[in-house]
Write a protein that holds these residues in place. Sequence first.
Motif, mmCIF file in Angstrom:
data_model
loop_
_atom_site.group_PDB
_atom_site.id
_atom_site.type_symbol
_atom_site.label_atom_id
_atom_site.label_comp_id
_atom_site.label_asym_id
_atom_site.label_seq_id
_atom_site.Cartn_x
_atom_site.Cartn_y
_atom_site.Cartn_z
ATOM 1 N N ALA A 107 2.779 25.361 -4.215
ATOM 2 C CA ALA A 107 2.782 24.919 -2.810
ATOM 3 C C ALA A 107 2.454 26.099 -1.884
ATOM 4 O O ALA A 107 1.696 25.945 -0.918
ATOM 5 C CB ALA A 107 4.140 24.309 -2.455
ATOM 6 N N ARG A 108 2.982 27.286 -2.211
ATOM 7 C CA ARG A 108 2.666 28.480 -1.397
ATOM 8 C C ARG A 108 1.192 28.819 -1.500
ATOM 9 O O ARG A 108 0.525 29.084 -0.502
ATOM 10 C CB ARG A 108 3.499 29.681 -1.867
ATOM 11 N N GLU A 109 0.684 28.816 -2.742
ATOM 12 C CA GLU A 109 -0.729 29.159 -2.939
ATOM 13 C C GLU A 109 -1.648 28.196 -2.170
ATOM 14 O O GLU A 109 -2.710 28.591 -1.699
ATOM 15 C CB GLU A 109 -1.078 29.109 -4.434
ATOM 16 N N LEU A 110 -1.216 26.951 -2.058
ATOM 17 C CA LEU A 110 -2.035 25.938 -1.382
ATOM 18 C C LEU A 110 -1.755 25.887 0.118
ATOM 19 O O LEU A 110 -2.345 25.064 0.837
ATOM 20 C CB LEU A 110 -1.772 24.557 -2.003
ATOM 21 N N GLY A 111 -0.814 26.733 0.583
ATOM 22 C CA GLY A 111 -0.488 26.766 2.015
ATOM 23 C C GLY A 111 0.229 25.510 2.482
ATOM 24 O O GLY A 111 0.142 25.137 3.652
ATOM 25 N N MET A 112 0.935 24.841 1.575
ATOM 26 C CA MET A 112 1.650 23.633 1.974
ATOM 27 C C MET A 112 3.160 23.761 1.741
ATOM 28 O O MET A 112 3.864 22.755 1.655
ATOM 29 C CB MET A 112 1.069 22.387 1.276
ATOM 30 N N ASP A 113 3.656 25.000 1.633
ATOM 31 C CA ASP A 113 5.081 25.170 1.344
ATOM 32 C C ASP A 113 5.964 24.807 2.534
ATOM 33 O O ASP A 113 7.186 24.702 2.384
ATOM 34 C CB ASP A 113 5.383 26.592 0.838
ATOM 35 N N ASP A 114 5.355 24.586 3.719
ATOM 36 C CA ASP A 114 6.154 24.082 4.842
ATOM 37 C C ASP A 114 6.372 22.570 4.713
ATOM 38 O O ASP A 114 7.175 21.991 5.448
ATOM 39 C CB ASP A 114 5.471 24.423 6.177
ATOM 40 N N HIS A 115 5.684 21.923 3.788
ATOM 41 C CA HIS A 115 5.820 20.468 3.627
ATOM 42 C C HIS A 115 6.197 20.036 2.206
ATOM 43 O O HIS A 115 6.584 18.886 2.009
ATOM 44 C CB HIS A 115 4.505 19.771 3.980
ATOM 45 N N VAL A 116 6.013 20.905 1.246
ATOM 46 C CA VAL A 116 6.242 20.522 -0.158
ATOM 47 C C VAL A 116 7.249 21.479 -0.766
ATOM 48 O O VAL A 116 7.039 22.701 -0.758
ATOM 49 C CB VAL A 116 4.912 20.563 -0.955
ATOM 50 N N ARG A 117 8.346 20.930 -1.290
ATOM 51 C CA ARG A 117 9.390 21.808 -1.836
ATOM 52 C C ARG A 117 10.056 21.161 -3.037
ATOM 53 O O ARG A 117 10.406 19.979 -3.016
ATOM 54 C CB ARG A 117 10.453 22.075 -0.768
ATOM 55 N N ALA A 118 10.256 21.961 -4.077
ATOM 56 C CA ALA A 118 11.000 21.500 -5.260
ATOM 57 C C ALA A 118 12.347 22.203 -5.304
ATOM 58 O O ALA A 118 12.450 23.384 -4.983
ATOM 59 C CB ALA A 118 10.204 21.817 -6.519
ATOM 60 N N ARG A 119 13.361 21.465 -5.689
ATOM 61 C CA ARG A 119 14.707 22.035 -5.842
ATOM 62 C C ARG A 119 15.275 21.713 -7.211
ATOM 63 O O ARG A 119 14.953 20.658 -7.774
ATOM 64 C CB ARG A 119 15.650 21.436 -4.801
ATOM 65 N N VAL A 120 16.146 22.599 -7.686
ATOM 66 C CA VAL A 120 16.858 22.326 -8.929
ATOM 67 C C VAL A 120 18.054 21.455 -8.578
ATOM 68 O O VAL A 120 18.975 21.898 -7.883
ATOM 69 C CB VAL A 120 17.335 23.627 -9.602
ATOM 70 N N CYS A 121 18.010 20.226 -9.039
ATOM 71 C CA CYS A 121 19.029 19.275 -8.599
ATOM 72 C C CYS A 121 18.998 18.037 -9.480
ATOM 73 O O CYS A 121 17.939 17.637 -9.970
ATOM 74 C CB CYS A 121 18.710 18.920 -7.149
ATOM 75 N N ASP A 122 20.147 17.422 -9.655
ATOM 76 C CA ASP A 122 20.268 16.164 -10.398
ATOM 77 C C ASP A 122 19.762 15.011 -9.521
ATOM 78 O O ASP A 122 20.220 14.846 -8.389
ATOM 79 C CB ASP A 122 21.745 15.975 -10.759
ATOM 80 N N MET A 123 18.840 14.227 -10.046
ATOM 81 C CA MET A 123 18.318 13.102 -9.249
ATOM 82 C C MET A 123 19.371 12.016 -9.011
ATOM 83 O O MET A 123 19.153 11.106 -8.213
ATOM 84 C CB MET A 123 17.070 12.505 -9.895
ATOM 85 N N LEU A 124 20.509 12.107 -9.698
ATOM 86 C CA LEU A 124 21.573 11.112 -9.466
ATOM 87 C C LEU A 124 22.461 11.490 -8.289
ATOM 88 O O LEU A 124 23.354 10.726 -7.904
ATOM 89 C CB LEU A 124 22.428 10.958 -10.733
#
Length: 286
Positions: A134-151
């Motif tokens: 996302a940083r390389e594509l310049g979209m890290d202000d809109h796209v973010r991944a987190r380590v988290c349980d989807m439940l």
Amino acid sequence: MTSTSVFIPAPATPYQGDIARYWDGEARPVNLRLGDVDGLYHHHYGIGAVDHATLGDADDSSYESRLIAELHRLESAQAALLLDHLGPIERDATLVDAGCGRGGSMVMAHQRFGCTVEGVTLSAKQADFANQRARELGMDDHVRARVCDMLGMPFETGQAAASWNNESSMYVDLHDLFAEHARVLAAGGRYVTITGCWNPRYGQPSKWVSQINAHFECNIHSRREYLRAMADNRLVPQAVIDLTSATLPYWELRATSSLVTGIEEAFINSYKDGSFQYLLIAADRV
Ligand SMILES: C[S@@+](CC[C@H](N)C(=O)[O-])C[C@H]1O[C@@H](n2cnc3c(N)ncnc32)[C@H](O)[C@@H]1O
Ligand SMILES: CC(C)=CCC/C(C)=C/COP(=O)(O)OP(=O)(O)O
Ligand SMILES: [Mg+2]
């Protein structure tokens, strides 16, 4: 929004610890070399007809790279179909990718809708990878991944205009999963999943389905379980599309490549004997 480091919560269960380790350690060429084609890294399978004209002659020295590009094109077509079923999405909307992997679908969603896309995965390696892309594509202000349980996702009740699971629902209990999607989705929001499920018409999970479960340490659900768990959680199917015949060309092409992983036979045989189905379900949060 920027993300330079990833907070890693303790796994909710020992099983989730196993799955986090599995994806932290995953580096199969069939995924990385396909992703290298255009920088979209997927951990799902493909749909659509093989373009034999573009693929050309198997004796050419460049055939293998064309085959890899073709498999990747079919995987991106799968994600594009999922996004088609999200319906109209405004630029100020938030989308949730539950089980986002290396983030290929998130990037495609932002490119299509211009909106914010929040992803969760159990794997810190995958979240780092997705955030780096996302940083390389310049979209890290809109796209973010987190380590988290989807439940138990870190999103407000009703925050998401739409959410999805792309080949990630076979790692969790479906009632728990759909209760959480129903919570984070706005009323009238759209939920979409593409998944492999066992076919109740076959009777019970076939030996091929059991082999796929063992290969990925997952627990494939039946089609009936999906529909029942949705009905119990305010998710009303709007479209149920059997993609089994659409995914077979991908598997048959993949089985001829140097990137085989050994699971191709189980997918091909279970799709052909009717014990397993590749399904898209799009549902309205009512
Ligand atoms: C087969 S990959 C699919 C990745 C992605 N959806 C794609 O299409 O490329 C499965 C993903 O589900 C995630 N996953 C499995 N169980 C999860 C859970 N309980 N919470 C969050 N993510 C989970 C894994 O970490 C992995 O990223
Ligand atoms: C349809 C089903 C049952 C999917 C199970 C989940 C899964 C592992 C998907 C593909 O991941 P991947 O892209 O990492 O797998 P591979 O290495 O085989 O391409
Ligand atoms: Mg793959």
